[in-house]
Design a protein around this motif. Structure first.
Motif, PDB file in Angstrom:
ATOM      1  N   GLY A 697       0.778  -1.229   0.000  1.00 22.13           N
ATOM      2  CA  GLY A 697       0.000   0.000   0.000  1.00 22.13           C
ATOM      3  C   GLY A 697       0.809   1.277   0.000  1.00 22.13           C
ATOM      4  N   ASP A 698       2.066   1.220  -0.401  1.00 22.16           N
ATOM      5  CA  ASP A 698       2.923   2.417  -0.469  1.00 22.16           C
ATOM      6  C   ASP A 698       2.814   2.984  -1.885  1.00 22.16           C
ATOM      7  OD1 ASP A 698       4.863   4.338  -0.456  1.00 22.16           O
ATOM      8  OD2 ASP A 698       6.518   3.008   0.074  1.00 22.16           O
ATOM      9  N   TRP A 699       1.754   3.749  -2.116  1.00 20.96           N
ATOM     10  CA  TRP A 699       1.441   4.158  -3.490  1.00 20.96           C
ATOM     11  C   TRP A 699       2.369   5.241  -4.011  1.00 20.96           C
ATOM     12  CZ3 TRP A 699      -1.061   0.763  -5.990  1.00 20.96           C
ATOM     13  CH2 TRP A 699      -1.913  -0.089  -5.304  1.00 20.96           C
ATOM     14  N   GLU A 700       2.953   6.020  -3.157  1.00 19.14           N
ATOM     15  CA  GLU A 700       3.934   6.989  -3.634  1.00 19.14           C
ATOM     16  C   GLU A 700       5.147   6.275  -4.226  1.00 19.14           C
ATOM     17  OE1 GLU A 700       5.641  10.408  -4.804  1.00 19.14           O
ATOM     18  OE2 GLU A 700       3.613  10.201  -3.989  1.00 19.14           O
ATOM     19  N   SER A 701       5.603   5.225  -3.546  1.00 17.13           N
ATOM     20  CA  SER A 701       6.725   4.452  -4.096  1.00 17.13           C
ATOM     21  C   SER A 701       6.330   3.760  -5.396  1.00 17.13           C
ATOM     22  CB  SER A 701       7.196   3.410  -3.080  1.00 17.13           C
ATOM     23  OG  SER A 701       7.773   4.036  -1.958  1.00 17.13           O
ATOM     24  N   LEU A 729       0.853   2.247 -12.596  1.00 16.14           N
ATOM     25  CA  LEU A 729       1.093   3.683 -12.621  1.00 16.14           C
ATOM     26  C   LEU A 729      -0.231   4.435 -12.508  1.00 16.14           C
ATOM     27  CD1 LEU A 729       3.661   5.442 -14.937  1.00 16.14           C
ATOM     28  CD2 LEU A 729       1.551   6.565 -14.234  1.00 16.14           C
ATOM     29  N   VAL A 730      -1.249   3.979 -13.249  1.00 19.03           N
ATOM     30  CA  VAL A 730      -2.553   4.654 -13.195  1.00 19.03           C
ATOM     31  C   VAL A 730      -3.136   4.558 -11.786  1.00 19.03           C
ATOM     32  CG1 VAL A 730      -4.924   4.581 -14.055  1.00 19.03           C
ATOM     33  CG2 VAL A 730      -3.015   4.311 -15.647  1.00 19.03           C
ATOM     34  N   GLU A 731      -3.133   3.372 -11.189  1.00 21.20           N
ATOM     35  CA  GLU A 731      -3.698   3.206  -9.851  1.00 21.20           C
ATOM     36  C   GLU A 731      -2.924   4.052  -8.845  1.00 21.20           C
ATOM     37  OE1 GLU A 731      -4.879  -0.297  -6.606  1.00 21.20           O
ATOM     38  OE2 GLU A 731      -3.738  -0.827  -8.420  1.00 21.20           O
ATOM     39  N   ALA A 732      -1.589   4.036  -8.920  1.00 16.92           N
ATOM     40  CA  ALA A 732      -0.783   4.796  -7.970  1.00 16.92           C
ATOM     41  C   ALA A 732      -1.025   6.298  -8.131  1.00 16.92           C
ATOM     42  CB  ALA A 732       0.695   4.476  -8.165  1.00 16.92           C
ATOM     43  N   ALA A 733      -1.166   6.763  -9.386  1.00 12.54           N
ATOM     44  CA  ALA A 733      -1.424   8.188  -9.610  1.00 12.54           C
ATOM     45  C   ALA A 733      -2.742   8.605  -8.954  1.00 12.54           C
ATOM     46  CB  ALA A 733      -1.445   8.480 -11.105  1.00 12.54           C
ATOM     47  N   LEU A 734      -3.784   7.787  -9.119  1.00  8.50           N
ATOM     48  CA  LEU A 734      -5.073   8.103  -8.509  1.00  8.50           C
ATOM     49  C   LEU A 734      -4.993   8.113  -6.986  1.00  8.50           C
ATOM     50  CD1 LEU A 734      -7.615   6.114 -10.717  1.00  8.50           C
ATOM     51  CD2 LEU A 734      -7.470   8.592 -10.460  1.00  8.50           C
ATOM     52  N   ARG A 735      -4.317   7.116  -6.420  1.00  5.32           N
ATOM     53  CA  ARG A 735      -4.284   6.987  -4.961  1.00  5.32           C
ATOM     54  C   ARG A 735      -3.369   8.033  -4.314  1.00  5.32           C
ATOM     55  NH1 ARG A 735      -6.786   2.192  -3.238  1.00  5.32           N
ATOM     56  NH2 ARG A 735      -7.131   0.654  -4.899  1.00  5.32           N
ATOM     57  N   THR A 736      -2.563   8.708  -5.110  1.00  2.00           N
ATOM     58  CA  THR A 736      -1.709   9.779  -4.561  1.00  2.00           C
ATOM     59  C   THR A 736      -2.182  11.158  -5.008  1.00  2.00           C
ATOM     60  OG1 THR A 736      -0.181   9.515  -6.435  1.00  2.00           O
ATOM     61  CG2 THR A 736       0.329   8.309  -4.408  1.00  2.00           C
ATOM     62  N   GLY A 737      -3.416  11.209  -5.526  1.00  2.49           N
ATOM     63  CA  GLY A 737      -3.995  12.513  -5.879  1.00  2.49           C
ATOM     64  C   GLY A 737      -3.537  13.066  -7.202  1.00  2.49           C
ATOM     65  N   ARG A 738      -2.941  12.284  -8.062  1.00  2.00           N
ATOM     66  CA  ARG A 738      -2.472  12.756  -9.365  1.00  2.00           C
ATOM     67  C   ARG A 738      -3.495  12.355 -10.444  1.00  2.00           C
ATOM     68  NH1 ARG A 738       2.288  10.669  -6.722  1.00  2.00           N
ATOM     69  NH2 ARG A 738       4.008  12.197  -6.615  1.00  2.00           N
ATOM     70  N   THR A 739      -4.669  12.871 -10.343  1.00  2.00           N
ATOM     71  CA  THR A 739      -5.750  12.470 -11.238  1.00  2.00           C
ATOM     72  C   THR A 739      -5.408  12.779 -12.687  1.00  2.00           C
ATOM     73  OG1 THR A 739      -7.342  12.893  -9.468  1.00  2.00           O
ATOM     74  CG2 THR A 739      -8.203  12.717 -11.712  1.00  2.00           C
ATOM     75  N   ALA A 768      -7.666   0.274 -16.460  1.00  2.00           N
ATOM     76  CA  ALA A 768      -7.167   1.636 -16.248  1.00  2.00           C
ATOM     77  C   ALA A 768      -8.253   2.660 -16.570  1.00  2.00           C
ATOM     78  CB  ALA A 768      -5.933   1.879 -17.101  1.00  2.00           C
ATOM     79  N   GLU A 769      -8.945   2.424 -17.663  1.00  2.00           N
ATOM     80  CA  GLU A 769     -10.024   3.343 -18.036  1.00  2.00           C
ATOM     81  C   GLU A 769     -11.129   3.341 -16.981  1.00  2.00           C
ATOM     82  OE1 GLU A 769      -9.772   3.388 -22.910  1.00  2.00           O
ATOM     83  OE2 GLU A 769     -10.843   1.740 -21.938  1.00  2.00           O
ATOM     84  N   ALA A 770     -11.411   2.160 -16.428  1.00  2.00           N
ATOM     85  CA  ALA A 770     -12.437   2.073 -15.389  1.00  2.00           C
ATOM     86  C   ALA A 770     -12.024   2.850 -14.150  1.00  2.00           C
ATOM     87  CB  ALA A 770     -12.691   0.609 -15.039  1.00  2.00           C
ATOM     88  N   LEU A 771     -10.747   2.800 -13.815  1.00  2.00           N
ATOM     89  CA  LEU A 771     -10.280   3.489 -12.608  1.00  2.00           C
ATOM     90  C   LEU A 771     -10.514   5.002 -12.692  1.00  2.00           C
ATOM     91  CD1 LEU A 771      -6.905   1.682 -11.778  1.00  2.00           C
ATOM     92  CD2 LEU A 771      -8.992   1.660 -10.401  1.00  2.00           C
ATOM     93  N   VAL A 772     -10.335   5.579 -13.875  1.00  2.00           N
ATOM     94  CA  VAL A 772     -10.440   7.039 -14.000  1.00  2.00           C
ATOM     95  C   VAL A 772     -11.831   7.482 -14.424  1.00  2.00           C
ATOM     96  CG1 VAL A 772      -7.990   7.228 -14.539  1.00  2.00           C
ATOM     97  CG2 VAL A 772      -9.637   7.045 -16.409  1.00  2.00           C
ATOM     98  N   ALA A 773     -12.746   6.531 -14.702  1.00  2.00           N
ATOM     99  CA  ALA A 773     -14.083   6.871 -15.198  1.00  2.00           C
ATOM    100  C   ALA A 773     -15.053   7.120 -14.057  1.00  2.00           C
ATOM    101  CB  ALA A 773     -14.597   5.743 -16.093  1.00  2.00           C
ATOM    102  N   PRO A 774     -16.164   7.821 -14.340  1.00  2.00           N
ATOM    103  CA  PRO A 774     -17.248   7.954 -13.344  1.00  2.00           C
ATOM    104  C   PRO A 774     -17.810   6.579 -13.008  1.00  2.00           C
ATOM    105  CG  PRO A 774     -17.533   9.510 -15.160  1.00  2.00           C
ATOM    106  CD  PRO A 774     -16.438   8.580 -15.570  1.00  2.00           C
ATOM    107  N   ASP A 775     -18.514   6.476 -11.874  1.00  2.00           N
ATOM    108  CA  ASP A 775     -18.925   5.174 -11.347  1.00  2.00           C
ATOM    109  C   ASP A 775     -19.684   4.323 -12.350  1.00  2.00           C
ATOM    110  OD1 ASP A 775     -17.686   5.630  -8.967  1.00  2.00           O
ATOM    111  OD2 ASP A 775     -19.466   6.425  -7.974  1.00  2.00           O
ATOM    112  N   GLU A 776     -20.729   4.855 -12.952  1.00  2.00           N
ATOM    113  CA  GLU A 776     -21.565   4.037 -13.837  1.00  2.00           C
ATOM    114  C   GLU A 776     -20.772   3.532 -15.035  1.00  2.00           C
ATOM    115  OE1 GLU A 776     -25.751   4.318 -16.349  1.00  2.00           O
ATOM    116  OE2 GLU A 776     -25.296   5.830 -14.809  1.00  2.00           O
TER     117      GLU A 776
END
Length: 921
Positions: A697-701, A729-739, A768-776
């Protein structure tokens, strides 16, 4: 050989030594005998030595005797050798026994008493002498024992029960003697296995070239004497692998005296027939009959078969030497003129077989001959097309020796050095052949092959060479060579493939233009495999669908590919496009070929590709075994650089399993590659580091490591491995606020056409697309991802996507559906033993309201654990590591991990932290 060191260790003799230990124990307590038998040179005497050493250590009195040929006609000669150390005891016997033994042993004059009296006197003496201290009699070479002594020893051997006397004897197979062994305990001393043979040679001759060592192992067929003596009959160049080993290995006088004695006693026509068979090599009776003129050749073989030198199978028309060194002894017994005559005769018989004809003409020749050199070079090409890299190397070196022009000699040596460095795993041989080329003088003729060979030697050996120097050397050879950029030039194509690999290793964008410029200049057109590999291996993200289709066609025609290096290139082109599944059978063929001493370097590449495919496909136990095998091969053949392949494997597996060893393996990968300035290869270490950080869970690393392979928002050119961390990279960017960075990288994945390149890349892109997309929209994309045909072929990636899907479902409030996907993810993670990911899935399941354990076959709860599982669980609950638990219970840390993987679901938990509570409940 100067560095030969007779090893004190008995290799491959654990079973025999245990039997001898048991015999010694029985002899010391209540008397016993043991009869050893085996072929000449198999190691019977060394086992007797071992028995003596162990007896001495146990304070047993040892008397040793050996049968000697010239004493075989002297009555009681060997018995006297056994009993004379006990002479003082003879005088203490009663008069009848004392006089009988003294007369039999020549210690007094007078008639020899009846044999039974002598035998009983001998037995009585031995029993009395062992009353205060156990006694061991060791008798070697029984066939040379005189008849009366052999009878006496056989008499004693049957009557030792109740004494503290041991008798251990040794003889050769099929040797006649007077020792009656029926009913006695026996131990057949068999040849040692290939692994033990290899270990023996490594210990005795540590600088022996790998290819030579493999040939000696095959030739000696487990005979330790032959393994130790054969190298002494070879020259320094042959031992180093530079010179070609002869078809029939020469013998030292020691070995020849063991194996050639029977040959010398055969009729002249029989010796002639055996010589033809030995030089012909296949044992085909029809060849012998053609050479000898007709059926009488079969009659000439009868004396040799009676002497147990050969075995004739009339049904298959096959003649086999009972031991390969008999064949060598036959050749050693012949004169030089006879050998050349037989080879000329055989060359005339094989006009329809160019390879065999060339071989026999070479053996018959007495000096340089360009026609023979040309025939051998053609034979080398045919061998290489069949995948026989070792045979091709030997033929090329031999062709160089017969070359009359210096340029031709250099060209052939250069090609041979390239095969040694790039295929057969003989870096030392390659280096020595390159040195020979430099000594000859001219650089022309062999420059391209020599440059390619030098590049591989430079980066793979223990020298201070590096990838950048190798790249510069290859660019110079390609751009300044006199080759006209003809695509039919094998040496040019091989040099370009070597240059491709240096570019890939280096990881420098500015290194690629010279390669692509050279490929574009090839006429009439570049070879298809070279062209596709130059696109697919370094830059899979920019490989077009059309290029993928053409590569698929090449893989579908894989049966047309035979040469090991061509197969490796096909597989390397396939790996990042997830097309390797169609190549696995051939890759395993390369591995088996390398295990058998063939193309070792190609086997290492095959192990790399199989391991990467195994990791992606969830075959992690096999991936671990292949990585260990690859590291052992690298160490055995001096491939210090190529070892990074397997450091990557080990690091990836450790990262996915949550093993702390991930840093050690990643650090070693980085050390090995940066030392050679192979920064592209070094970059792959960021993958396991990112994976390990994600597990904890060290998403910055995770973000930092993944973006080092490829910056967010683009897929770095010439960095195919960046595709393996794109989702991280996509998941880590989201979890560290780099939308913004997450969205940019997702667009790059889609715009690069990754979904069109492989189903796995489509799975990762959709996730990756699902991670950055709106919920529906996200839920629809996740559903498309996990429902795609073949998605489950990549279980770790599939389970991660299922986990992300379940996580999103729970957060939008659909906990029932979330649990379904999370359970699927947890099940896969547990099967893979991916502990950090199983912990994440378990925690998410609990957040989704699932607190009871998953159903497990065989029941759940502490009552379902085995006794060993309970012990392991309790130690783990106390905070001991897997390694510490293994040390206490004499298990490997991996076995402990496997047990914990089974224990967690039985107890309804997903982590070690929950063990204490689960056990207390």
């Amino acid at each position: 050989m100067d560095d030969a060191t007779p090893p004190s260790t008995l290799f491959g003799r654990d079973q025999e030594l245990r039997r001898i230990e048991t015999f010694l124990e029985e002899a010391r307590r209540r008397g016993s005998s043991l009869f050893l038998y085996g072929e000449p040179g198999v190691g019977k005497t060394r086992l007797l030595d071992a028995a003596v050493e162990r007896a001495d250590a146990q304070d047993v009195r040892v008397i040793r005797a050996t049968g000697v040929q010239y004493m075989a006609d002297v009555s009681y000669a060997l018995l006297g050798e056994v009993l004379l150390p006990l002479a003082s005891g003879i005088t203490e016997l009663d008069t009848v026994f004392r006089d009988a033994l003294q007369a039999a042993l020549g210690m007094r004059t007078g008639p020899v008493p009846p044999r039974l009296v002598i035998l009983n006197a001998c037995l009585t003496l031995l029993r009395r002498q062992a009353e205060e201290r156990p006694l061991l009699l060791v008798v070697d070479d029984l066939p040379w024992a005189d008849g009366p002594s052999a009878v006496a020893l056989g008499f004693v051997a049957r009557r030792l029960t109740g004494s503290r006397v041991g008798l251990i004897t040794a003889t050769r197979n099929d040797e006649r003697d007077h020792f009656e062994r029926s009913g006695l305990p026996t131990l057949q001393v068999r040849p040692i296995d290939e692994r033990s043979s290899d270990e023996l040679l490594r210990a005795a001759f540590p600088r022996l070239a790998p290819g030579v060592r493999h040939r000696l192992v095959a030739e000696a067929r487990g005979n330790p004497l032959a393994l130790l003596e054969l190298p002494a009959a070879l020259g320094p160049d042959q031992l180093s692998g530079v010179a070609v080993l002869p078809d029939v290995l020469p013998l030292t006088r020691h070995v020849e005296s063991v194996f050639a004695a029977r040959v010398a006693l055969l009729p002249a026509l029989t010796q002639e027939a055996l010589l033809i068979l030995a030089q012909e090599g296949t044992g085909d009776l029809r060849v012998l009959q053609r050479a000898a003129g007709a059926e009488p050749a079969l009659e000439h073989l009868a004396p040799a078969e009676s002497a147990k030198l050969i075995k004739v199978d009339l049904a298959s028309r096959q003649v086999d030497f009972r031991h390969p060194l008999v064949r060598s002894a036959v050749v050693e017994s012949a004169g030089e003129a006879d050998l050349r005559r037989i080879h000329r005769l055989l060359a005339g018989l094989f006009t329809d077989d160019p390879e065999r004809r060339a071989l026999h003409l070479a053996e018959a020749a007495s000096g340089a001959d360009e026609s023979i050199a040309s025939l051998l070079e053609q034979a080398a090409r045919r061998k290489l097309r069949r995948g026989d890299a070792t045979g091709a190397l030997a033929a090329l070196v031999r062709a160089a020796r017969f070359s009359t022009a210096a340029d031709d000699r250099c060209r052939r040596l250069a090609h041979a050095s390239y095969l040694a460095a790039h295929l057969t795993g003989e870096l030392g041989t390659a280096a020595r052949l390159l040195a020979e080329i430099r000594a000859v003088g001219p650089r022309s003729g062999g420059s391209l092959h020599a440059a390619a060979a030098a590049a591989y030697v430079l980066i793979d050996s223990d020298s201070d060479g590096d990838v950048e120097t190798a790249h510069a050397m290859l660019v110079d050879a390609v751009e300044n060579g006199d080759h006209g950029y003809e695509a039919a030039r094998t040496d040019l194509v091989e040099a370009l493939h070597a240059l491709l690999m240096m570019c890939w290793f280096a990881g420098r964008e500015d290194f690629w233009p010279p390669l692509y410029a050279a490929i574009d200049r090839l006429r009439p057109q570049p070879p298809e495999l070279l062209l596709l590999m130059s696109r697919a291996l370094p830059d899979a993200a920019r490989t077009s669908p059309e290029e993928r289709r053409r590569l698929t066609e090449l893989i579908d025609r894989r049966q047309e590919w035979r040469e090991p290096h061509q197969l490796v290139r096909l597989h390397a082109s396939a790996i990042y496009l997830d097309l390797f599944g169609g190549c696995r059978a051939q890759a395993w063929g390369l591995v088996e070929n390398g295990r058998a001493g063939g193309a070792v370097r190609s086997a290492l590449s095959a192990l790399l590709h199989l391991g990467l495919d195994d990791f992606a496909a969830g075959r992690w136990e096999e991936a671990e075994r292949l990585a260990d095998e690859g590291l052992a091969l690298c160490e055995g053949h001096g491939y210090t650089f190529v070892a990074w392949f397997f450091h990557l494997h080990k690091a990836l597996l450790a990262a996915a399993r949550g093993d702390a060893e991930v840093d050690r393996w990643a650090d070693e990968l980085t050390r090995v590659t940066t030392a050679r300035r192979a920064h592209g290869a070094a970059g792959t270490a960021h993958h396991p580091r990112a994976l390990a950080a994600a597990g904890r869970g060290d998403w910055e690393s995770v973000y930092q490591h993944a973006s080092r392979l490829s910056p967010a928002g683009s897929l770095a050119p010439y960095t195919s491995h960046a595709l393996w961390v794109a989702l991280d990279l996509v998941e880590a960017a989201l979890r560290t606020g780099r939308t913004a960075e997450a969205e940019a990288h997702t667009r790059a994945m889609r715009e690069s056409g990754l979904p069109d390149l492989s189903p796995r890349l489509a799975l990762l892109t959709l996730a990756a697309e699902a991670l950055v997309a709106p919920d529906e929209e996200a839920l629809a994309l996740f559903e498309r991802a996990v429902s795609a045909p073949g998605a489950q072929h990549w279980p770790f990636d599939y389970a991660r996507v299922q986990f992300l899907y379940g996580e999103r479902l729970r957060r939008v409030g659909d906990v029932a559906e979330a649990r379904s996907h999370l359970i699927t993810a947890l099940t896969v993670f547990q099967r893979l033993q991916a502990a950090p990911w199983a912990n994440r899935a378990g925690a998410e399941l609990r957040a989704a309201g699932r607190n009871r354990p998953l159903p497990v076959a065989g029941g759940t709860g502490i009552g379902s654990l085995t006794a060993q599982e309970v012990e392991i669980a309790m130690l783990a609950a106390k905070g001991l590591t897997n390694k510490q638990i293994g040390e206490r219970l004499f298990l490997s840390h991996r076995t402990v991990g496997t047990h914990l993987y089974r224990i967690f679901p039985k107890l309804g938990i997903t982590s070690r932290a929950a063990l204490r509570d689960a056990l207390s409940q």
